[in-house]
Write a protein that holds these residues in place. Structure first.
Motif, mmCIF file in Angstrom:
data_model
loop_
_atom_site.group_PDB
_atom_site.id
_atom_site.type_symbol
_atom_site.label_atom_id
_atom_site.label_comp_id
_atom_site.label_asym_id
_atom_site.label_seq_id
_atom_site.Cartn_x
_atom_site.Cartn_y
_atom_site.Cartn_z
ATOM 1 N N ASP A 112 0.993 -0.943 -0.297
ATOM 2 C CA ASP A 112 -0.012 -0.244 0.022
ATOM 3 C C ASP A 112 0.511 1.252 0.001
ATOM 4 O O ASP A 112 0.125 2.509 -0.475
ATOM 5 N N GLN A 113 2.055 1.367 0.949
ATOM 6 C CA GLN A 113 2.473 2.565 0.281
ATOM 7 C C GLN A 113 4.018 2.855 -0.565
ATOM 8 O O GLN A 113 3.669 3.554 -1.061
ATOM 9 N N VAL A 116 1.616 4.235 -2.804
ATOM 10 C CA VAL A 116 1.044 5.288 -2.911
ATOM 11 C C VAL A 116 2.089 6.282 -3.142
ATOM 12 O O VAL A 116 1.989 7.593 -4.431
ATOM 13 N N ARG A 128 -1.748 0.869 -13.641
ATOM 14 C CA ARG A 128 -1.715 0.793 -12.550
ATOM 15 C C ARG A 128 -2.642 -0.173 -11.425
ATOM 16 O O ARG A 128 -2.033 -0.617 -10.260
ATOM 17 N N ARG A 132 -1.706 -3.898 -8.907
ATOM 18 C CA ARG A 132 -2.493 -4.033 -7.397
ATOM 19 C C ARG A 132 -2.625 -5.509 -7.885
ATOM 20 O O ARG A 132 -2.666 -6.213 -6.368
#
Length: 428
Positions: A112-113, A116, A128, A132
């Motif tokens: 997640d980090q 970002v 993108r 994920r």
């Protein structure tokens, strides 16, 4: 720290230091970056390249790993090294801070980090989502709960081995994405030591090369003989996605280039109409010009415009059409064929239903059969031709010659020109 140190971090060159080019070329050993942050590039005999920092902490010389190169760029390694030096100078312990972080951050949190921080670098929404999606589907179930420092080679293998043979391309990309997340985690201070997802000198010893396991499959293409019938069926369909697909067929462009097209890229003069795509929107990162036929202009002139949206083929809310929206048009066309008891629009080799990206292959094969020069056809689909030296001397993009070729292509699409297996003389 003074302004000069900060400037060194931002710049590519420093006196006696490394550059990205030099970092790629230097041989085994430790290579100092210059400056006062104690940054080195360690090159192993097997070619692995890793950033390390020598630092004095509480009077003791210590060595801190900052990740592998080029996954961790030179500028990023310099920034991290500078931050560590500043912390040590202020009486802190960068290693202790990293240990604290390692105890709490899991792989799922690191993903997640990382996203970002890095998603903005990807060119389009599709990439993108793919990033994920693959990590969520394959890596998180087995690695997500693990603290970053505890992840070993065996853990990465548990993720990759089940899909390495059956989904080789996906597995290969997934490995690179896991490596990138763990490399970011190292630089961010959440783990230290070698990257367990690294390929060379690591997983390469435990897994077969992806190229040896599975040959990459081409996108299913429309058979040349089916083009006029396919076009006739497509012309009966309404909607923005169907019009975008028509335009894509006429221009032999990629789906993302068509979906991202804005009105400012178009010169719609009656004679010499051209679509100029800027480099950042192209796969090869080079500007590309597309001659527009009368058929392409007719589609553009009939389109509505949405106030506040720059896109030519806009989504219902004014944004860019999704890739799936255009793909769905071809799926519905194939479904209609199947329901009518016909085989539909299948790739002549793989026998799979044709997809939008395969239309470029259809055009390329048609151009070859019509005898158009290879370089001109390759330029039309925005492929690089020749070596870098040859491209440096070949400055022309053959725009006007391609304009005649695309008009010929439009005629064939509409069923007005038949393709024959002949070679035109004098066109090379």
């Amino acid at each position: 720290m003074g302004e000069g140190t900060e400037g060194e971090v931002k710049g590519e060159r420093r006196r006696g230091g490394l550059t990205t080019t030099k970092a790629k070329a230097v041989g085994p050993g430790k290579h100092h970056d210059g400056g006062g942050a104690g940054l080195y590039l360690r090159v192993d005999p097997n070619g692995g390249r890793f950033w390390v920092q020598r630092l004095t902490i509480y009077g003791k010389r210590r060595e801190i790993g900052l990740g592998s190169f080029p996954t961790v760029a030179l500028a990023d390694a310099r920034k991290t090294a500078l931050a560590n030096k500043q912390l040590a100078y202020a009486g802190g312990d960068p290693l202790a801070e990293r240990r604290k972080a390692r105890e709490t951050v899991t792989f799922a949190e690191a993903v997640d980090q990382y996203l970002v921080a890095k998603l903005g670098e990807f060119r389009n929404e599709k990439h993108r989502k793919q990033w994920r999606a693959t990590l969520d589907a394959y890596a998180k179930p087995k690695l997500g709960h693990l603290p970053l420092q505890s992840i070993m080679v065996a853990d990465v293998l548990r993720v990759l081995q089940p899909i390495w043979s059956d989904k080789t391309e996906t597995a290969s990309r997934l490995r690179g994405r896991i490596e990138a997340v763990l490399s970011w985690a190292t630089v961010a201070g959440h783990r230290e030591g070698p990257n367990p997802a690294r390929w060379k000198g690591n997983l390469s010893e435990l897994l077969p090369k992806a190229s040896k396991v599975s040959e990459p499959e081409n996108h299913p293409a429309l058979a040349i003989a089916d083009v006029p019938r396919w076009w006739a069926e497509l012309s009966l369909r309404e909607g923005m996605a169907a019009k975008a697909l028509q335009f894509q067929m006429l221009t032999a462009a990629r789906s993302g280039e068509v979906r991202g097209m804005i009105w400012d890229e178009l010169d719609m003069a009656l004679h010499g109409a051209t679509w100029s795509i800027p480099g950042p929107r192209m796969k090869g990162r080079r500007p590309h010009r597309v001659p527009l036929t009368a058929e392409a202009l007719a589609i553009l002139n009939a389109l509505p415009r949405m106030e506040g949206s720059p896109y030519v083929f806009f989504a219902p809310r004014g944004g860019m059409l999704s890739d799936m929206t255009i793909s769905a048009v071809m799926r519905r066309m194939q479904d209609a064929e199947t329901k009518a008891g016909r085989p539909g629009f299948l790739d002549p080799v793989s026998k799979r239903p044709a997809v939008p990206h395969g239309l470029r292959s259809t055009f390329r094969q048609w151009a070859a059969e019509r005898g158009y020069p290879r370089d001109m056809a390759e330029i039309a689909i925005a492929h690089f031709i020749g070596s870098e030296v040859e491209r440096a001397y070949q400055r022309s993009d053959m725009l006007e010659r391609r304009r005649a070729m695309m008009a010929d292509w439009a005629g064939y699409i509409r069923g007005e020109i038949k393709t024959a297996n002949v070679v035109r003389l004098g066109t090379a």
